[in-house]
Enzyme design. Structure first.
Site, PDB file in Angstrom:
ATOM      1  N   ASP A 101      31.667  11.163  17.367  1.00 14.60           N
ATOM      2  CA  ASP A 101      30.917   9.933  17.161  1.00 14.60           C
ATOM      3  C   ASP A 101      30.858   9.236  18.518  1.00 14.60           C
ATOM      4  OD1 ASP A 101      29.875   7.593  15.725  1.00 14.60           O
ATOM      5  OD2 ASP A 101      30.915   8.420  13.986  1.00 14.60           O
ATOM      6  N   ASP A 203      26.124   6.185  17.120  1.00 16.37           N
ATOM      7  CA  ASP A 203      26.295   5.076  16.178  1.00 16.37           C
ATOM      8  C   ASP A 203      25.301   3.943  16.414  1.00 16.37           C
ATOM      9  OD1 ASP A 203      28.178   3.729  14.204  1.00 16.37           O
ATOM     10  OD2 ASP A 203      28.269   2.277  15.839  1.00 16.37           O
ATOM     11  N   GLU A 267      22.083   7.490  14.399  1.00 26.94           N
ATOM     12  CA  GLU A 267      22.216   6.682  13.180  1.00 26.94           C
ATOM     13  C   GLU A 267      21.270   5.494  13.273  1.00 26.94           C
ATOM     14  OE1 GLU A 267      25.249   3.981  10.503  1.00 26.94           O
ATOM     15  OE2 GLU A 267      25.078   3.716  12.658  1.00 26.94           O
ATOM     16  N   HIS A 328      30.528   7.390   5.250  1.00 30.27           N
ATOM     17  CA  HIS A 328      31.673   6.476   5.137  1.00 30.27           C
ATOM     18  C   HIS A 328      31.270   5.019   4.960  1.00 30.27           C
ATOM     19  CE1 HIS A 328      30.206   6.176   9.156  1.00 30.27           C
ATOM     20  NE2 HIS A 328      31.015   5.171   9.415  1.00 30.27           N
ATOM     21  N   ASP A 329      29.975   4.760   4.899  1.00 29.69           N
ATOM     22  CA  ASP A 329      29.484   3.389   4.714  1.00 29.69           C
ATOM     23  C   ASP A 329      28.844   3.179   3.344  1.00 29.69           C
ATOM     24  OD1 ASP A 329      30.126   2.659   7.395  1.00 29.69           O
ATOM     25  OD2 ASP A 329      28.198   3.421   8.114  1.00 29.69           O
TER      26      ASP A 329
HETATM   27  C1  GLC Z   1      27.785   2.176  11.980  1.00 31.05           C
HETATM   28  C2  GLC Z   1      28.997   2.837  11.368  1.00 31.05           C
HETATM   29  C3  GLC Z   1      29.813   1.786  10.669  1.00 31.05           C
HETATM   30  C4  GLC Z   1      30.256   0.766  11.693  1.00 31.05           C
HETATM   31  C5  GLC Z   1      29.068   0.179  12.438  1.00 31.05           C
HETATM   32  C6  GLC Z   1      29.488  -0.566  13.657  1.00 31.05           C
HETATM   33  O1  GLC Z   1      26.917   1.697  11.037  1.00 31.05           O
HETATM   34  O2  GLC Z   1      28.609   3.866  10.522  1.00 31.05           O
HETATM   35  O3  GLC Z   1      30.914   2.333   9.995  1.00 31.05           O
HETATM   36  O4  GLC Z   1      30.968  -0.266  11.069  1.00 31.05           O
HETATM   37  O5  GLC Z   1      28.177   1.184  12.882  1.00 31.05           O
HETATM   38  O6  GLC Z   1      29.921   0.323  14.651  1.00 31.05           O
END
Ligand code: GLC
Length: 536
Positions: A101, A203, A267, A328-329
């Site tokens: 990541d 991310d 993402e 995980h979100d």
């Molecule tokens: C992304 C991650 C999440 C995190 C956020 C801030 O959305 O998937 O888990 O809290 O970024 O880094």
């Protein structure tokens, strides 16, 4: 082997590990790298090709690793760089790729860069972050909101300026307009690429830039109480800004300088038309901008068929699709759809055209675990309680066996509670059960690898999408082999109307349907999906 002539990440399947909750090896209740290494054979037996590991860098864990204090180290809770090197060697020895990541939008407020930046207005690193003077009334420079609740600006009293943070105040946004910062961040990519990582999941990329003029974001007329407070405004000036494209291209140039098709996945929660721009001009951006649209589409045959059609039609020439059903979100599949439809969803994910990503635990049908208020860990839930925004329920420990600690830990208390059903829902129990969710995932992955039509073949929709039945065809261009996938998204039996006899069944979600020719009409039982050799 399926997918000759395609890159590994096109024919491959990605598995996301949330390392805090995968396997603890030292009894502190938190998962770690030696633990992950010890469980690699689970991934091999499952049949995935790559493992994406959520952040393992040194971090104060304000956002559980998504607040990075050193981009080129390993947090002691997860192990050491030597552990990481061992993990990558062990993964590669098993034919598994490793994806890290990469968190470019923000660092931790404890990162030495931010400490230095904050120290004074004249700091050489002041401009590595986003500092602005207060508004005339002394308040924040504008109305921008943090994703995790409250304003996106926090005042540093000592220097009299606010810093910008799209997420927590402990996650100050990096300023990618500063060339030194940018170089330092790209150097972090090289550090890991040289250690042999096969790619990165990047991310929160849609947040990388904010409009320089700092205009207020407009109010969102669709916001309703009960929704995330951050959605009160439309993020017109804080998301998806034009400069992000060039930054992604720069990341891609770094990755492309290494052999072996290093992968960049972005993402970005964006509408389809905007998401497509993240493939970059002439595909110079992400190989895979994450496609989250199945997560927000109603679980109905027509709606899903329409989504697939829209997404396929929007892909730039040569762009490779991808699909996500959990991470995980987001709430887990078995909780969103129920245990029976979670099996149908697995068949959908693993038979669509494009790279699938599986989130840890989905392969055994784990569900969202209710977290008592006193045990809440997620800063989002703590800042905005009671709206169901917290992500702890989907981050509970992996359920390996019926022993103490579910085989995850020897600690009395893991960092998040185990699911109530861990003694019955676990890997060990499901390995030997031919009707289990794990057996279904293994069968689907084996089929995907055996059938080029599924791994890399063409996609065609059908006219059958009605009355809860979603059906589509996958075709291997080289051999002309055609597979029809028919999914019953409802709880009633369905007959595949207008479907000529002579289908050969390869796999059913129920796992009990004997393979073989169907010489009559094809009937789907409630919540059943099947893969057949047949034109659709
Ligand atoms: C992304 C991650 C999440 C995190 C956020 C801030 O959305 O998937 O888990 O809290 O970024 O880094």
């Amino acid at each position: 082997m399926a997918g000759k002539g395609h890159a590994w990440w096109q024919s491959g399947v990605i598995y996301q590990v949330y390392p805090r909750s995968f396997q603890d090896s030292n009894g502190d209740g938190v998962g770690d790298l030696p633990g992950l290494l010890a469980r690699l054979d689970h991934l091999v037996a499952l049949g995935v090709d790559a493992v994406w590991i959520s952040p393992i860098y040194p971090s104060p864990m304000a956002d559980f690793g998504y607040d990075v204090a050193d981009y080129t180290g390993i947090d002691p809770v997860f192990g050491t760089l030597a552990d990481f090197d061992r993990l990558i060697a062990a993964a590669h020895a098993r034919g598994l790729r490793v994806i890290l990541d990469y968190v470019p939008n923000h660092s931790s407020d404890r990162h030495p860069w931010f400490v230095e930046s904050r120290a004074s207005r004249d700091s050489g690193k002041r401009d590595w972050y986003i500092w602005r003077d207060p508004a005339p009334d002394g308040g924040p420079p504008n109305n921008w909101l943090s994703e995790f609740g409250g304003p996106a600006w926090t005042l540093d009293a000592a220097t009299g300026q606010y810093w910008y943070h799209a997420y927590l105040p402990e996650q100050p946004d990096l300023n990618w307009r500063n060339p030194q910062l940018r170089d330092a961040m790209l150097a972090a990519l090289r550090f890991w690429l040289e250690r042999g990582v096969d790619g990165f999941r990047v991310d929160a990329i849609h947040h990388l830039f904010e409009a320089a003029e700092l205009r207020d974001n407009p109010p969102n007329p669709e916001w309703r109480p009960g929704q995330s407070p951050a959605r009160r405004v439309i993020r017109a000036h804080t998301m998806d800004q034009p400069e992000v494209q060039e930054a992604i291209t720069a990341m891609r140039r770094v990755a492309d300088a290494y052999p072996g098709e290093r992968l960049l996945i972005g993402e970005a929660y964006l509408p389809i038309d905007r998401l497509m721009t993240y493939y970059g001009v002439a595909l110079s951006g992400f190989q895979l901008p994450f496609n989250f649209h199945l997560l927000s589409t109603p679980w109905e045959a027509r709606a899903i068929a329409a989504l697939i059609a829209r997404y396929e039609a929007a892909l730039p020439p040569g762009a490779w699709p991808n699909w996500v059903l959990g991470n995980h979100d987001r709430s887990r599949l078995a909780s969103r759809l129920g245990p029976r439809q979670a099996r149908v969803a697995a068949m959908l994910l693993l038979t669509l055209r494009g790279t699938p990503t599986i989130y840890q635990g989905e392969e055994i049908g784990m569900t969202d675990v209710p977290i008592p208020p006193a045990q809440v860990q997620d800063p989002w839930e703590r800042r905005v309680p009671g709206l169901g925004l917290g992500r702890d329920p989907v981050r509970t420990p992996m359920q390996w066996d019926a022993g103490a600690g579910a085989g995850f830990t020897t600690a009395a208390e893991p960092w998040l509670p185990l699911a109530a059903d861990w003694r019955s829902v676990n890997v060990a129990a499901q390995v030997g059960d031919t009707s289990s969710m794990l057996s279904l995932y293994r069968a689907l992955l084996a089929l995907r690898h055996a059938e080029p039509a599924l791994a890399v073949g063409a996609y065609a929709s059908t006219a059958i999408n009605e009355d809860d039945v979603l059906a589509y065809e996958r075709r291997d261009e080289a051999t002309g082999r055609r597979l029809c996938i028919a999914l019953n998204l409802g709880g009633h039996p369905r007959v595949l109307a207008g479907f000529a006899p002579g289908a050969y069944v390869l796999l059913s979600t129920h796992l009990d349907r004997p393979g073989g020719m169907i010489n009559s009409m094809v009937r789907l039982r409630p919540d059943e999906g099947i893969v057949m050799v047949h034109p659709c």
